[in-house]
Design a protein around this motif. Structure first.
Motif, PDB file in Angstrom:
ATOM      1  N   MET A  95       0.842  -1.186   0.000  1.00  0.00           N
ATOM      2  CA  MET A  95       0.000   0.000   0.000  1.00  0.00           C
ATOM      3  C   MET A  95       0.882   1.243   0.000  1.00  0.00           C
ATOM      4  SD  MET A  95      -3.298   1.062   2.320  1.00  0.00           S
ATOM      5  CE  MET A  95      -2.639   0.258   3.710  1.00  0.00           C
ATOM      6  N   LEU A  96       0.510   2.206  -0.828  1.00  0.00           N
ATOM      7  CA  LEU A  96       1.289   3.438  -0.917  1.00  0.00           C
ATOM      8  C   LEU A  96       1.214   4.224   0.383  1.00  0.00           C
ATOM      9  CD1 LEU A  96       0.208   4.617  -4.482  1.00  0.00           C
ATOM     10  CD2 LEU A  96       2.465   3.742  -3.815  1.00  0.00           C
ATOM     11  N   ASP A  97       2.343   4.799   0.773  1.00  0.00           N
ATOM     12  CA  ASP A  97       2.362   5.731   1.901  1.00  0.00           C
ATOM     13  C   ASP A  97       3.281   6.892   1.532  1.00  0.00           C
ATOM     14  OD1 ASP A  97       5.090   5.231   2.859  1.00  0.00           O
ATOM     15  OD2 ASP A  97       4.336   3.368   3.705  1.00  0.00           O
ATOM     16  N   LEU A  98       3.328   7.888   2.372  1.00  0.00           N
ATOM     17  CA  LEU A  98       4.041   9.125   2.023  1.00  0.00           C
ATOM     18  C   LEU A  98       5.534   8.923   1.791  1.00  0.00           C
ATOM     19  CD1 LEU A  98       2.145  11.660   4.297  1.00  0.00           C
ATOM     20  CD2 LEU A  98       1.985  11.388   1.810  1.00  0.00           C
ATOM     21  N   ARG A  99       6.107   7.868   2.324  1.00  0.00           N
ATOM     22  CA  ARG A  99       7.530   7.593   2.077  1.00  0.00           C
ATOM     23  C   ARG A  99       7.798   7.245   0.618  1.00  0.00           C
ATOM     24  NH1 ARG A  99       7.766   3.466   6.958  1.00  0.00           N
ATOM     25  NH2 ARG A  99       5.918   2.958   5.784  1.00  0.00           N
ATOM     26  N   ASP A 100       6.740   6.889  -0.121  1.00  0.00           N
ATOM     27  CA  ASP A 100       6.877   6.509  -1.525  1.00  0.00           C
ATOM     28  C   ASP A 100       6.774   7.688  -2.480  1.00  0.00           C
ATOM     29  OD1 ASP A 100       6.930   3.816  -0.651  1.00  0.00           O
ATOM     30  OD2 ASP A 100       4.731   3.733  -0.691  1.00  0.00           O
ATOM     31  N   SER A 132       4.390  18.095  -9.952  1.00  0.00           N
ATOM     32  CA  SER A 132       5.333  18.302  -8.856  1.00  0.00           C
ATOM     33  C   SER A 132       5.201  17.163  -7.849  1.00  0.00           C
ATOM     34  CB  SER A 132       5.060  19.635  -8.156  1.00  0.00           C
ATOM     35  OG  SER A 132       3.835  19.555  -7.446  1.00  0.00           O
ATOM     36  N   ILE A 133       6.192  17.088  -6.973  1.00  0.00           N
ATOM     37  CA  ILE A 133       6.146  16.090  -5.905  1.00  0.00           C
ATOM     38  C   ILE A 133       4.896  16.306  -5.044  1.00  0.00           C
ATOM     39  CG2 ILE A 133       7.292  15.422  -3.747  1.00  0.00           C
ATOM     40  CD1 ILE A 133       9.926  15.538  -5.210  1.00  0.00           C
ATOM     41  N   ALA A 134       4.483  17.552  -4.887  1.00  0.00           N
ATOM     42  CA  ALA A 134       3.283  17.838  -4.100  1.00  0.00           C
ATOM     43  C   ALA A 134       2.039  17.195  -4.721  1.00  0.00           C
ATOM     44  CB  ALA A 134       3.084  19.348  -3.963  1.00  0.00           C
ATOM     45  N   ASP A 135       1.981  17.113  -6.051  1.00  0.00           N
ATOM     46  CA  ASP A 135       0.846  16.460  -6.710  1.00  0.00           C
ATOM     47  C   ASP A 135       0.817  14.974  -6.369  1.00  0.00           C
ATOM     48  OD1 ASP A 135       0.099  18.869  -7.982  1.00  0.00           O
ATOM     49  OD2 ASP A 135       1.464  18.464  -9.652  1.00  0.00           O
ATOM     50  N   THR A 136       1.972  14.336  -6.407  1.00  0.00           N
ATOM     51  CA  THR A 136       2.048  12.915  -6.061  1.00  0.00           C
ATOM     52  C   THR A 136       1.748  12.718  -4.579  1.00  0.00           C
ATOM     53  OG1 THR A 136       3.621  12.503  -7.840  1.00  0.00           O
ATOM     54  CG2 THR A 136       3.545  10.876  -6.067  1.00  0.00           C
ATOM     55  N   GLN A 137       2.233  13.612  -3.740  1.00  0.00           N
ATOM     56  CA  GLN A 137       1.940  13.534  -2.312  1.00  0.00           C
ATOM     57  C   GLN A 137       0.430  13.649  -2.078  1.00  0.00           C
ATOM     58  OE1 GLN A 137       3.682  16.635   0.085  1.00  0.00           O
ATOM     59  NE2 GLN A 137       3.470  15.441   1.946  1.00  0.00           N
ATOM     60  N   ILE A 192      -1.199  10.323  -2.950  1.00  0.00           N
ATOM     61  CA  ILE A 192      -0.976   9.313  -1.910  1.00  0.00           C
ATOM     62  C   ILE A 192      -1.832   9.613  -0.685  1.00  0.00           C
ATOM     63  CG2 ILE A 192       0.721   8.324  -0.318  1.00  0.00           C
ATOM     64  CD1 ILE A 192       2.785   8.555  -2.625  1.00  0.00           C
ATOM     65  N   GLN A 193      -1.948  10.879  -0.311  1.00  0.00           N
ATOM     66  CA  GLN A 193      -2.811  11.229   0.823  1.00  0.00           C
ATOM     67  C   GLN A 193      -4.263  10.842   0.542  1.00  0.00           C
ATOM     68  OE1 GLN A 193      -1.561  15.350   1.048  1.00  0.00           O
ATOM     69  NE2 GLN A 193      -0.436  14.963   2.959  1.00  0.00           N
ATOM     70  N   SER A 194      -4.713  11.035  -0.697  1.00  0.00           N
ATOM     71  CA  SER A 194      -6.093  10.658  -1.028  1.00  0.00           C
ATOM     72  C   SER A 194      -6.277   9.146  -0.970  1.00  0.00           C
ATOM     73  CB  SER A 194      -6.505  11.203  -2.403  1.00  0.00           C
ATOM     74  OG  SER A 194      -5.878  10.504  -3.450  1.00  0.00           O
ATOM     75  N   THR A 195      -5.233   8.394  -1.318  1.00  0.00           N
ATOM     76  CA  THR A 195      -5.347   6.932  -1.249  1.00  0.00           C
ATOM     77  C   THR A 195      -5.341   6.447   0.204  1.00  0.00           C
ATOM     78  OG1 THR A 195      -2.985   6.390  -1.391  1.00  0.00           O
ATOM     79  CG2 THR A 195      -4.150   6.736  -3.464  1.00  0.00           C
TER      80      THR A 195
END
Length: 184
Positions: A14-19, A46-51, A54-57
């Motif tokens: 499962m994806l988490d913020l470390r990813d 940007s990295i913020a978009d990916t972050q 992941i937060q939404s997941t």
């Protein structure tokens, strides 16, 4: 936290913020190829978009509505697979997935989808798993076909991709069919 070991080289986690950084890098590295079929690519700048993704997941998981997992191959993130959402009333879900360019053709996605369907049917006790893919997206369509999903039909103009609509082929797998179809 969901982790599923497929084999000695491959796992789903499962994806988490470390990813975040690794997933962002994979997305950008593969963006030209992924863009053809995935509308979110243009919004991943940007990295913020990916972050944010992941937060939404993580929120999706906390709401008991499925989750997104990284596909890890030889300890590197190779792609993503996930449940779009889970309809608990009807015991059904749909799966989406993508791989980075460097990992296509290794059988990773077939193994990953098989693991997700196994988990949905055997662990979550769902009755139906659906996969939709654009009619022309032959690589994505090959996965449910390889796993003996039933092609159930075509949804016309199902998705807007940048400047045009694409039709989707709908594939379905029922719990009563899953173990029998894999043996064939």
């Amino acid at each position: 936290m969901f982790t599923y070991h497929i084999d000695g080289k491959t796992k789903l986690k499962m994806l988490d913020l470390r990813d975040t950084e690794h997933l962002f890098g994979l997305t950008i590295h593969s963006s030209e190829t992924l863009r053809e079929w995935l509308p979110f690519i243009d919004y991943t700048r940007s990295i913020a978009d990916t972050q944010g993704f992941i937060q939404s997941t993580m929120k999706q998981f906390s709401e008991n509505n499925g989750f997104q997992a990284g596909i890890w191959y030889e300890d590197k993130i190779a792609g993503v697979i996930g449940f779009h959402q889970i309809n608990w009333s009807n015991k059904s879900t749909s799966i989406g997935y993508w791989l980075g360019n460097d990992y296509v053709g290794l059988g990773l996605m077939t193994k990953s989808v098989k693991a997700f369907v196994d988990y949905a049917i055997n662990d979550l006790k769902l009755n139906r798993v659906e996969i939709r893919a654009a009619v022309e997206n032959k690589k994505s369509r090959a996965i449910p076909e390889r796993l003996n999903f039933t092609e159930e039909g075509c949804v016309r103009e199902a998705e807007w991709l940048y400047d045009h609509y694409v039709d989707h082929v709908v594939y379905g797998m029922l719990a009563s069919e899953w173990n029998n179809k894999l043996d064939k």
